[in-house]
Design a protein around this motif. Structure first.
Motif, PDB file in Angstrom:
ATOM      1  N   UNK A 298       0.836  -1.197   0.000  1.00  0.00           N
ATOM      2  CA  UNK A 298       0.000   0.000   0.000  1.00  0.00           C
ATOM      3  C   UNK A 298       0.872   1.249   0.000  1.00  0.00           C
ATOM      4  N   UNK A 299       0.364   2.337  -0.580  1.00  0.00           N
ATOM      5  CA  UNK A 299       1.057   3.618  -0.528  1.00  0.00           C
ATOM      6  C   UNK A 299       2.236   3.747  -1.469  1.00  0.00           C
ATOM      7  N   UNK A 300       2.314   2.882  -2.463  1.00  0.00           N
ATOM      8  CA  UNK A 300       3.430   2.889  -3.404  1.00  0.00           C
ATOM      9  C   UNK A 300       2.853   2.947  -4.825  1.00  0.00           C
ATOM     10  N   UNK A 301       3.530   3.654  -5.719  1.00  0.00           N
ATOM     11  CA  UNK A 301       3.097   3.697  -7.118  1.00  0.00           C
ATOM     12  C   UNK A 301       3.102   2.291  -7.702  1.00  0.00           C
ATOM     13  N   UNK A 302       2.038   1.983  -8.449  1.00  0.00           N
ATOM     14  CA  UNK A 302       1.897   0.662  -9.066  1.00  0.00           C
ATOM     15  C   UNK A 302       1.853   0.814 -10.591  1.00  0.00           C
ATOM     16  N   UNK A 303       2.054  -0.276 -11.330  1.00  0.00           N
ATOM     17  CA  UNK A 303       1.902  -0.186 -12.782  1.00  0.00           C
ATOM     18  C   UNK A 303       0.503   0.307 -13.164  1.00  0.00           C
ATOM     19  N   UNK A 304      -0.489  -0.071 -12.390  1.00  0.00           N
ATOM     20  CA  UNK A 304      -1.862   0.359 -12.659  1.00  0.00           C
ATOM     21  C   UNK A 304      -2.000   1.874 -12.502  1.00  0.00           C
ATOM     22  N   UNK A 305      -1.431   2.426 -11.409  1.00  0.00           N
ATOM     23  CA  UNK A 305      -1.434   3.879 -11.209  1.00  0.00           C
ATOM     24  C   UNK A 305      -0.722   4.585 -12.358  1.00  0.00           C
ATOM     25  N   UNK A 306       0.440   4.070 -12.712  1.00  0.00           N
ATOM     26  CA  UNK A 306       1.253   4.709 -13.744  1.00  0.00           C
ATOM     27  C   UNK A 306       0.573   4.645 -15.109  1.00  0.00           C
ATOM     28  N   UNK A 307      -0.138   3.567 -15.392  1.00  0.00           N
ATOM     29  CA  UNK A 307      -0.872   3.426 -16.647  1.00  0.00           C
ATOM     30  C   UNK A 307      -1.939   4.509 -16.773  1.00  0.00           C
ATOM     31  N   UNK A 308      -2.775   4.632 -15.738  1.00  0.00           N
ATOM     32  CA  UNK A 308      -3.842   5.638 -15.751  1.00  0.00           C
ATOM     33  C   UNK A 308      -3.234   7.038 -15.779  1.00  0.00           C
ATOM     34  N   UNK A 309      -2.199   7.258 -14.971  1.00  0.00           N
ATOM     35  CA  UNK A 309      -1.545   8.576 -14.917  1.00  0.00           C
ATOM     36  C   UNK A 309      -0.913   8.941 -16.254  1.00  0.00           C
TER      37      UNK A 309
ATOM     38  N   UNK B 135      -7.086  29.854 -17.509  1.00  0.00           N
ATOM     39  CA  UNK B 135      -6.981  30.308 -16.132  1.00  0.00           C
ATOM     40  C   UNK B 135      -6.483  29.160 -15.256  1.00  0.00           C
ATOM     41  N   UNK B 136      -6.947  27.936 -15.583  1.00  0.00           N
ATOM     42  CA  UNK B 136      -6.550  26.771 -14.779  1.00  0.00           C
ATOM     43  C   UNK B 136      -6.942  25.496 -15.527  1.00  0.00           C
ATOM     44  N   UNK B 137      -6.147  24.444 -15.336  1.00  0.00           N
ATOM     45  CA  UNK B 137      -6.466  23.120 -15.859  1.00  0.00           C
ATOM     46  C   UNK B 137      -6.231  22.141 -14.721  1.00  0.00           C
ATOM     47  N   UNK B 138      -7.247  21.382 -14.393  1.00  0.00           N
ATOM     48  CA  UNK B 138      -7.119  20.301 -13.411  1.00  0.00           C
ATOM     49  C   UNK B 138      -7.839  19.098 -13.989  1.00  0.00           C
ATOM     50  N   UNK B 139      -7.452  17.911 -13.554  1.00  0.00           N
ATOM     51  CA  UNK B 139      -8.160  16.723 -14.033  1.00  0.00           C
ATOM     52  C   UNK B 139      -8.073  15.607 -13.005  1.00  0.00           C
ATOM     53  N   UNK B 140      -8.923  14.640 -13.212  1.00  0.00           N
ATOM     54  CA  UNK B 140      -8.836  13.384 -12.477  1.00  0.00           C
ATOM     55  C   UNK B 140      -9.095  12.287 -13.489  1.00  0.00           C
ATOM     56  N   UNK B 141      -8.615  11.098 -13.181  1.00  0.00           N
ATOM     57  CA  UNK B 141      -8.776   9.983 -14.111  1.00  0.00           C
ATOM     58  C   UNK B 141      -9.098   8.719 -13.336  1.00  0.00           C
ATOM     59  N   UNK B 142      -9.828   7.856 -13.991  1.00  0.00           N
ATOM     60  CA  UNK B 142     -10.223   6.586 -13.377  1.00  0.00           C
ATOM     61  C   UNK B 142     -10.091   5.483 -14.415  1.00  0.00           C
ATOM     62  N   UNK B 143      -9.348   4.450 -14.075  1.00  0.00           N
ATOM     63  CA  UNK B 143      -9.176   3.307 -14.965  1.00  0.00           C
ATOM     64  C   UNK B 143      -9.945   2.108 -14.432  1.00  0.00           C
ATOM     65  N   UNK B 144     -10.635   1.424 -15.320  1.00  0.00           N
ATOM     66  CA  UNK B 144     -11.401   0.236 -14.945  1.00  0.00           C
ATOM     67  C   UNK B 144     -10.612  -0.997 -15.344  1.00  0.00           C
TER      68      UNK B 144
ATOM     69  N   UNK C 179     -10.469   3.924 -19.555  1.00  0.00           N
ATOM     70  CA  UNK C 179      -9.914   4.985 -18.721  1.00  0.00           C
ATOM     71  C   UNK C 179     -10.724   6.237 -19.035  1.00  0.00           C
ATOM     72  N   UNK C 180     -11.286   6.850 -18.000  1.00  0.00           N
ATOM     73  CA  UNK C 180     -12.048   8.085 -18.155  1.00  0.00           C
ATOM     74  C   UNK C 180     -11.236   9.218 -17.543  1.00  0.00           C
ATOM     75  N   UNK C 181     -10.961  10.228 -18.350  1.00  0.00           N
ATOM     76  CA  UNK C 181     -10.239  11.402 -17.881  1.00  0.00           C
ATOM     77  C   UNK C 181     -11.241  12.552 -17.825  1.00  0.00           C
TER      78      UNK C 181
END
Length: 141
Positions: free
Chosen positions: A38-49, A71-80, A93-95
């Motif tokens: 837990x608390x460590x970057x994973x291949x799954x995190x890196x793929x979505x990122x 003025x600003x750009x922010x995003x979130x992403x979710x991979x299934x 993956x939805x961004x």
């Protein structure tokens, strides 16, 4: 053509150090759901990122070329991640970027730019899963 190189070292169980020349070392592991850390970057995190960051950089690059002020750009992403036949794979993956502009008139241009970014993002074009972009636009008052 461009070549990108990484290396893995210090493998201990299901974790290791990921390296690329001239860049900070990333501690990586498999996720807890796959008996990882837990608390460590994973291949799954890196793929979505990778998809999320590539979309942002592509958007910003096209916006700069077109003179679109942000003025600003922010995003979130979710991979299934789903089980398919013999193994897991990302199916979608939805961004969801939130793009804040300085005036109402810029929304049409920003919509065009995000659509172009979606069509040309090299990471999104390189993966087998569906990549969906659901932008929201705001005006800074």
């Amino acid at each position: 053509a461009f070549t990108y190189r990484t290396s893995v070292a210090g493998v201990e169980g299901r974790s290791a150090s990921l390296k690329a020349e001239g860049k900070p070392v990333l501690h990586v592991a498999s996720p807890p759901e796959f008996r990882g850390v837990a608390g460590v970057w994973t291949p799954e995190d890196l793929f979505v990122a990778a998809i999320e960051v590539c979309l942002m950089l592509t958007f910003v690059g096209i916006a700069e070329k077109r003179g679109l002020q942000l003025a600003k750009y922010e995003s979130r992403a979710e991979g299934l991640l789903e089980w398919e036949q013999q193994s897991y794979r990302f199916t979608r993956v939805v961004v969801s970027p939130t793009i804040t502009l300085f005036d109402e008139q810029s929304i049409a241009a920003a919509r065009e730019v995000i659509e172009r970014a979606h069509d040309t993002c090299l990471v999104a074009k390189s993966v087998a899963c569906e990549v969906i972009v659901e932008p929201a636009f705001e005006v800074r008052l």
